[in-house]
Scaffold this active site. Structure first.
Site, short mmCIF file in Angstrom:
data_model
loop_
_atom_site.label_atom_id
_atom_site.label_comp_id
_atom_site.label_asym_id
_atom_site.label_seq_id
_atom_site.Cartn_x
_atom_site.Cartn_y
_atom_site.Cartn_z
N TYR A 1 -3.04 17.48 2.87
CA TYR A 1 -1.97 17.08 3.72
C TYR A 1 -0.62 15.90 4.74
CZ TYR A 1 1.62 14.35 0.63
OH TYR A 1 2.39 13.74 -0.27
N GLU B 1 -10.28 2.20 3.96
CA GLU B 1 -9.14 1.43 3.54
C GLU B 1 -9.60 0.70 3.96
OE1 GLU B 1 -6.34 4.64 5.51
OE2 GLU B 1 -6.03 4.68 2.96
N HIS C 1 0.75 -1.36 -0.28
CA HIS C 1 0.13 -0.14 -0.34
C HIS C 1 1.02 1.42 0.36
CE1 HIS C 1 -2.96 3.10 1.61
NE2 HIS C 1 -2.53 3.59 2.40
CA CA Z 1 -5.46 4.32 7.26
#
Ligand code: CA
Length: 421
Positions: free
Chosen positions: A246, A201, A135
């Site tokens: 972010y 997720e 990921h």
């Molecule tokens: Ca996460």
């Protein structure tokens, strides 16, 4: 192990006698009560405790509250003795205090199909990690390019951020698509509105049973002993909000609108036969992060997506054993600087993706940031989630002729709230 509850002996049940996961169900009056799952039934632990058939806390009631925290706080000796007592009460040929009493069975056993499940524990705090190498590599490649895919700290630190406990919800809780600040690569300034890249997720969540004192670090072995059990976790994510906000402090509004957990907390004891090791290390970990034994679990996982009114399509299948760091390592890391961890803290594993495209745990990866839409069995295509979509995560540790399951971890996307009105 055979139970006198016939449905617990079926090869297809998620809840055989050696599972006995804990949850909280709502009774006819809407009051929550701790319970365990056995086959297609639940057993109300408050009734067993009240009748003197079950004693977790040396005479002190711990199941007379609508959450598991008081039981979790008792620690591993109490967890083991309650499990042994429940197995004795539910095993064929065991103590007949429950099996032999029509009145008690009627008072405490209900078909799972007839009850609504509630949050199993009060979430102390919620921390989410980023411990899946496939990921992290996929997302890093999309956001920063192949050469900088893994940040330089990733192979040394279980990276995480502090999330919100207030919006951790139990499976079946629907929620609106989040609004937020959005700024596409070609936009001069940001706008505010509904997220257009809503994602899932696939994660496991470790539930902290007993804490440490502020200032007192714990070893990985001690951290493992502090974990009460595991849930399946969907850390829903707003990718467009995330991309703009972010840097440099990590996700904020992109992750706080909902995080869904399975209704059942599967105990470490039930998962014991499925322990497996983390992968070989590219760099030796610092001593405080080294594991004394296998700390991951072999748990098959899947993601199913159903458009409104349509059948679901399984869009990913993977396994928890793909993770680079275990929850015990993450918990030890969390406490290493002096952070106090408390009963009910929830640690998200990080998105679990395997090496193949159909093993990825987020739409961001499955559709490669929207460039490669997937086709569902209904004929519809998806890049990210649409209003009315239901996503269901499932997991099972597969033993010889039995499965240790968690129940469905599901949520449905409602249309965004109009804001400003
Ligand atoms: Ca996460």
């Amino acid at each position: 192990m055979k139970s006198w509850v016939e449905s617990a002996n079926s090869a297809t049940t998620q809840f055989p006698l050696n599972n006995l996961p804990y949850g909280v169900f709502l009774d006819a009056d809407g009051a929550g009560s701790p319970c365990v799952a056995i086959g297609d039934m639940i057993v109300d632990l408050a009734v067993l405790e009240d009748e003197g058939v079950l004693d977790a806390g040396g005479g002190e009631a711990v199941f007379d509250v609508p959450f598991l925290n008081e039981f979790m706080d008792l620690g591993s000796d109490a967890w083991a003795s309650v499990r042994a007592r429940l197995i004795d009460l539910l095993e064929e040929g065991g103590d007949d205090a429950l099996s032999g009493s029509d009145d008690l069975r009627e008072a405490c056993m209900i078909a799972q199909a007839e009850v609504e499940m509630a949050m199993p524990f009060v979430v102390g705090e919620y921390t989410d990690f980023y411990a899946g190498r496939h990921h992290a590599t996929n997302v890093g490649t999309m956001f920063r390019g192949k050469e900088n895919a893994l940040p330089p700290n990733w192979l040394h630190i279980p990276i995480g951020y502090n999330g919100r406990a207030s919006t951790v919800v139990v499976s079946g809780t629907d929620f609106p698509r989040p609004n937020g600040q959005l700024k596409g690569p070609n936009d001069a300034v940001p706008s505010f509105g509904p997220c257009k890249r809503l994602d899932i997720e696939l994660e496991m969540g470790a539930v902290v049973g007993t804490g440490n004192q502020m200032g007192q670090p714990v070893s990985v072995a001690e951290a493992d002993a502090m974990i009460f059990g595991y849930v399946i976790l969907n850390d829903w994510s707003a990718r467009d909000i995330q991309a703009w906000e972010y840097q440099p402090l990590g996700p904020f509004q992109a992750k706080v609108f909902a995080s869904t957990i399975s209704p059942w907390v599967v105990t470490k004891a039930a998962l014991e036969p499925f322990r497996t090791s983390t992968p070989e290390r590219e760099f030796e970990l610092l001593p405080y992060l080294q594991e004394p034994g296998p700390m991951l679990y072999n748990i098959d996982l899947e993601v199913a997506l159903a458009p409104e009114g349509k059948d679901e399509t399984v869009i990913s299948r993977t396994n928890y054993n793909e993770m680079y760091y275990s929850s015990a390592q993450q918990l030890a890391h969390h406490a290493s600087g002096g952070c106090e961890m408390t009963t009910g803290d929830l640690l998200g594993s990080g998105t679990i993706s395997g090496p193949e495209k159909d093993q990825r745990g987020a739409l961001l990866e499955i559709t490669w940031s929207g460039a490669e839409p997937i086709t569902l069995d209904s004929g519809e295509t998806r890049t990210f989630l649409e209003d009315g979509d239901t996503v269901t995560l499932r997991g099972g540790a597969k033993g010889d002729g039995y499965t240790i399951g968690f129940g469905d971890c599901a949520g449905t996307i409602l249309p965004a709230v109009k804001f400003p009105a």
